[in-house]
Design an enzyme around this catalytic site. Sequence first.
Site, short mmCIF file in Angstrom:
data_model
loop_
_atom_site.label_atom_id
_atom_site.label_comp_id
_atom_site.label_asym_id
_atom_site.label_seq_id
_atom_site.Cartn_x
_atom_site.Cartn_y
_atom_site.Cartn_z
N SER A 161 55.84 47.22 66.36
CA SER A 161 55.81 45.78 66.56
C SER A 161 55.46 45.43 68.00
O SER A 161 54.38 45.75 68.47
CB SER A 161 57.13 45.15 66.12
OG SER A 161 57.04 43.76 66.08
N ASP A 306 52.11 38.80 67.87
CA ASP A 306 52.51 40.04 68.52
C ASP A 306 51.59 41.14 68.01
O ASP A 306 50.73 40.90 67.15
CB ASP A 306 53.99 40.32 68.28
CG ASP A 306 54.32 40.61 66.83
OD1 ASP A 306 53.54 40.20 65.95
OD2 ASP A 306 55.36 41.24 66.57
N ASP A 308 51.55 43.61 65.90
CA ASP A 308 51.34 43.88 64.47
C ASP A 308 51.25 42.60 63.65
O ASP A 308 51.21 42.64 62.43
CB ASP A 308 52.43 44.81 63.92
CG ASP A 308 53.80 44.16 63.84
OD1 ASP A 308 54.10 43.32 64.72
OD2 ASP A 308 54.58 44.48 62.92
N ASP A 310 53.14 40.16 62.80
CA ASP A 310 54.15 39.60 61.91
C ASP A 310 54.92 38.46 62.57
O ASP A 310 55.71 37.78 61.92
CB ASP A 310 55.10 40.67 61.36
CG ASP A 310 55.95 41.34 62.43
OD1 ASP A 310 55.70 41.13 63.63
OD2 ASP A 310 56.87 42.09 62.05
#
Length: 561
Positions: A161, A306, A308, A310
Site C-alpha cells: 500500500s 496512494d 496501490d 485503494d
Amino acid sequence: MSPNDLDSALIDSLIDSVIDSARGWLDDDPDPATRAELSSLVDRSAAGDAAAAAELADCFSGVLEFGTAGLRGRLGPGPNRMNRVVVARAAAGLAAYLGGGSVVVGYDARHNSERFALDTAEILAGAGLTVHLLPRPLPTPVLAYAVRELGCAAGVMVTASHNPPQDNGYKVYLGDGSQIVPPADTEIAAAIAAVGTVADLPRATTSRRVDEALVDRYADTVAALVDDGPRDLRIAYTPLHGVGADTLTRVLETAGFDSVSVVAAQEAPDPDFPTVSFPNPEEDGALDLALALADEASADLVVANDPDADRCAAAVPTPTGWRMLRGDEVGVLLATHLLQRGTRGTFATTIVSSSLLGKVAAAAGQSFAETLTGFKWIGRVDGLAFGYEEALGYCCDPEHVRDKDGVSAALLLCELAASLRAEGRTLLDLLDDLAREHGLHATDQLSVRVDDLTLIGDAMERLRASPPATLGGLDVARVDDLARGSADLPPTDGLRFSLADGARVVVRPSGTEPKLKCYLEVVVPVEAGVTDRVDAVEAARISAATRLDAIRSDLGLALGL
C-alpha cells in the site's frame, strides 16, 4: 524492531546460533539476491562486524507475523523480512487452509511484487488449486473485484500500500471479496507454521493469466456509477508513482471528465517513489507536485491515490490556498452524495472515524453501523451501502468491490464537485451545510512513532490504570476498554474516552506501523439565527480547533511519551 534495539551483549551471546540459523536459511532460499545479502551478513558477522551482526540478529529475531492485514514488512533475508521464502510459506499455508478451489493473484509495482505473485501462483497451483493471475501491475480494488467476478475462494494481493519503498506485503481476501478476519487469520498462520522446507514444496506453472477484459469490466463498472450530469470540472491528479494512473484516468474519461491533468513526474509506476519522502497522500509534502500542477492548470479539484490506489485524497481551492480535505470530510461528502441519489442500506464507518456519518444516515432514514478499524470489518457489515474509514478509504460500490476503492471514490467525488460547481457552489459549501444541520464535527490525530514497541504497551497500561478525569477542559464521562469487547464489537487493544459535549478520544496501537495512534473529535453547534451564516460556521470551526488543541496537549501528557 530495529538493529539498534537489540542489546549488544545479547547479540554476542546469540550470534553463533543466529549464524547457524542463517546458514540453514541459505539452503532454502531460491532468490540469488537475498542469498548474496545474507551470505555477506553471515561472513561479516563471523568476522566481528558489529553492525552486520545486529542486522543479522534482527533478520532472525522473530517471524513476520501473518495477521488480519496479511503480511507486511521490510524486504530482505530471514524470517523477519519479506522475501521469497516467507512468501512461499504463506502461499503453501493458504493452500492448506483452503484445501481446494480457485484463487486470483494480483500485484502492484513495488520491488519484487511480480516475483512474489509468480511464486504464490506456482505454489498454489502445485497444491492443486486453480490459479488466476492478473495480467499486470494493477490497483488493489481490481483484485478485490476479481475475487467476486471470477467466483474465487480467495484472492492474494502483493502490495504494501503506502508503506516506504523498502517494504512489501501480502494481503489475503476470502471468497466474499472482503479481507480476512479472525479466526481465519490465526488458522492460516497455523497452516503457515506447519510448512516445512520451501525447496520441497511442489510447484506448477498452470496458472492462467487473466484477460484484459476483466480490467475492462472493472473500469466500465466503476464508470457506470455516475449519472448523466455536469462534467465541467478541471482536475489535477497524481498516483504518487503507483499503479492508479492508467485505471483512474481511463475511468474519468469514460465518465465524461475530459479536463484531467496528471503530475508527469509521478505518473509512471516507480517502486523507489523518488519525488516523495513517504508515498502516503496523508503525509505533509506528498501532494506538493499535485498542488503546484493544480495552480498551473487552474484546477477546481485535486485528487490523489496512494500507490496501490485503494485510497483517495482530495484538496480544494480556498482564497488563501489549497486545503486538504480530511478523510472524515470526504467520507461524509460521498455519503451525502449517495444518499441524495437514493442509495439505501447501511452506512458504516469505524470507531475512530467521525460520528457525523451516523447523524447524516439517520436524517435520511438509513441505518448506521460502527466497526473496528479496517475494511476487513466494514466490508462485512450486513446490507452495506457505503463505508469509509478516516484513513482515506471509501467503499462506494460494495456490490462489486467489498473493500476500499480509491478509483470509484475519486470518480464520485469529481461528480459531486462538478454538480456543485454547476450550481455555483463547492464541496466546502456542502460541508458548511452539514455543519449547520448537525453541528461542526472536527477531527484530528495525535500519532507517536516509537523505536521501542514496549513503550506503546506501557502507555496503554498507564491509561488503563489511571485514566484522565478531564481532557482539554472537558469531563471524561466514560472510558471503554475495547480489549473487553462488547455486544457490537469484538475485542481489540484500545481505549475510548467519551467526553462532555459529544467529544471523544480513541487511543490504540497501529496495526501496521510502530505507532500509538490517538483519534480526536469535538462537536461544536453552529449558532442559529446569526445573520452571516458563513461567519457562524467559521466561528464554530475556530472554537473546535481550540478544543482539539487543548485535548491533544492534555492527552500527550497523559500518554507520557
